[in-house]
Design a protein around this motif. Structure first.
Motif, mmCIF file in Angstrom:
data_model
loop_
_atom_site.group_PDB
_atom_site.id
_atom_site.type_symbol
_atom_site.label_atom_id
_atom_site.label_comp_id
_atom_site.label_asym_id
_atom_site.label_seq_id
_atom_site.Cartn_x
_atom_site.Cartn_y
_atom_site.Cartn_z
ATOM 1 N N ALA A 20 0.812 -1.210 0.000
ATOM 2 C CA ALA A 20 0.000 0.000 0.000
ATOM 3 C C ALA A 20 0.833 1.242 0.000
ATOM 4 O O ALA A 20 1.292 1.620 -1.018
ATOM 5 C CB ALA A 20 -0.956 0.004 1.168
ATOM 6 N N ALA A 295 -1.696 -4.273 5.435
ATOM 7 C CA ALA A 295 -1.763 -5.488 4.631
ATOM 8 C C ALA A 295 -2.365 -6.652 5.407
ATOM 9 O O ALA A 295 -2.355 -6.675 6.641
ATOM 10 C CB ALA A 295 -0.365 -5.876 4.156
ATOM 11 N N GLY A 314 0.187 -4.680 -4.391
ATOM 12 C CA GLY A 314 -0.316 -3.449 -3.819
ATOM 13 C C GLY A 314 -0.238 -2.310 -4.803
ATOM 14 O O GLY A 314 -0.675 -2.438 -5.935
ATOM 15 N N THR A 324 -1.077 -4.460 0.304
ATOM 16 C CA THR A 324 -2.407 -4.861 0.770
ATOM 17 C C THR A 324 -2.421 -6.336 1.142
ATOM 18 O O THR A 324 -3.221 -6.758 1.971
ATOM 19 C CB THR A 324 -3.467 -4.621 -0.329
ATOM 20 O OG1 THR A 324 -3.089 -5.320 -1.517
ATOM 21 C CG2 THR A 324 -3.594 -3.133 -0.625
#
Length: 405
Positions: A20, A295, A314, A324
């Protein structure tokens, strides 16, 4: 370990992590421990301008190019080596590590369209010693490990047994910082090399003597054409070397561009080894900073440690992979019959030896199962899809399944 479309890279990877966005503290922490991101991201989601996908890993097949299980159409892609030179798709080899910038990936179909592909190796140099029992050899003061998925170029028939002292080879590999070894994914001979190459972590930097060590090698950069301002203990660098050492030191001719800068991408997928670690949610994969704060971890976080093989997906934001999902890759998944996949036209068919050539690799089909055809229909010019494992010497693909196309 590469860079955005106008820059260049360093790569390694056999792991997936889903990512992310990372903060300033993450980037700073990973740089401090040698993991390296550059700019810190400013938020937890990709900016609106972020488009397309970023993928890093080893090539596991052709028929287009297959990386991390995704088939990328490379017909319109620009291909570059790690010096920024334009190359062709024919320069991409099975087992080589690449970075791919592409369209958004069709997850249902497992496909995408590549726009930029970058590739590069970790080491070029002469073999110093071979340990067949340990499946390792040394060169330029570094230990290289071969595995059941290491691809040996067909010029190295016999695999590790073909590695002789003084033979100059090129190594595509991942750096395992926990064990201080390079894990090779591809090895090829380099008989006409005019310089050697080494990627690794700086240690014992002496700015007065202008030397540092990398593994068991002492490097002297006193005559280097340029010296990066970021040179420091713990920094990851690429150096080109003269082919003859002087007083036990390898002479650096120049430093390669190893910036970690990457463009923003709404999708990112990386397979590799954790090369720097602060915590289970802040670490680096093959030099790429990862923020896994938000995540999910399929196998939990206990195994997310230095040296672990991971698979991550991600988004890329300001040079950081914001995860993630994080998946620990099980090495036992290799060697089960379909590690590699090739598509193409059969040539050099030998029905007695039950072999043929496909995209420059020898395929052995004696134990294969067949789909949409039979062994009796196989002929030079046949279009086939082959899935299989490497032979024990790494120079032949042993087919487990062959589909006629």
């Amino acid at each position: 370990m590469f860079m955005s479309s106008s820059q260049w890279f360093l790569s390694q990877g056999r792991t997936r992590l889903w990512v992310a966005v990372a903060g300033t503290a993450l980037a700073a922490a990973l740089v401090a421990c040698g993991g390296g991101g550059t700019d810190a991201p400013s938020g937890s989601t990709p900016p609106a301008a972020a488009t397309g996908s970023y993928t890093s890993g080893a090539i596991s097949g052709f028929g287009s190019i297959i990386v991390n299980g995704v088939r990328f159409d490379d017909s319109g892609a620009q291909v570059f080596d790690d010096d920024g030179n334009r190359r062709g798709s024919d320069d991409l080899k099975l087992g080589a590590h690449v970075e791919i910038e592409a369209s958004r990936i069709d997850r249902a179909g497992g496909s995408g369209t590549a726009t930029v592909i970058r590739y590069g190796s970790e080491i070029v140099g002469p073999v110093a010693a071979v340990n067949s029992a340990a499946s390792t050899f040394t060169l330029l003061g570094q230990t290289v490990e071969t595995t059941s998925t290491t691809v040996f170029d067909d010029s190295l028939a016999g695999g590790l047994s073909a590695m002789t002292t003084g033979l100059v080879v090129e190594i595509h590999a991942q750096w395992d910082a926990a064990r201080s070894v390079y894990v090779a994914s591809r090895i090829e001979d380099k008989p006409n090399a005019t310089s050697y190459k080494l990627r690794g972590t700086v240690a014992n930097l002496d700015t007065t003597a202008r030397t540092f060590s990398m593994g068991g090698a002492v490097l002297n950069y006193g005559s280097a054409t340029t010296v990066p301002t970021t040179l420091a203990n713990g920094a990851w660098v690429r150096v080109n070397l003269q082919t003859t050492p002087s007083n036990g030191q390898w002479m650096v001719t120049n430093f390669g561009n190893e910036s970690r800068s990457r463009g923003d991408h709404s999708e990112a997928e990386v397979k590799g080894i954790i090369t720097a670690w602060t915590s289970a949610t802040q670490f680096s994969v093959d030099g790429l900073a990862v923020d896994a704060t938000n995540a999910t971890f399929r196998e939990g976080t206990a195994g997310v440690v230095l040296g672990a093989r991971v698979e991550v997906e991600g988004a890329m934001v300001n040079g950081v992979l914001v995860a993630t999902k994080v998946h620990l890759e099980d090495s036992s998944s290799h060697g089960r019959g379909e590690d590699y996949e090739l598509h193409g036209t059969v040539s050099a068919l030998d029905t007695s030896a039950k072999t043929f050539s496909l995209r420059g690799l020898t395929v052995s089909y004696g134990s294969a199962t067949w789909k949409d055809g039979s062994e009796a229909q196989l002929a030079n010019g046949s279009r086939v899809e082959v899935k299989g494992d490497l032979s024990s010497d790494g120079a032949t693909l042993t087919a487990s399944r062959i589909d006629f196309e």
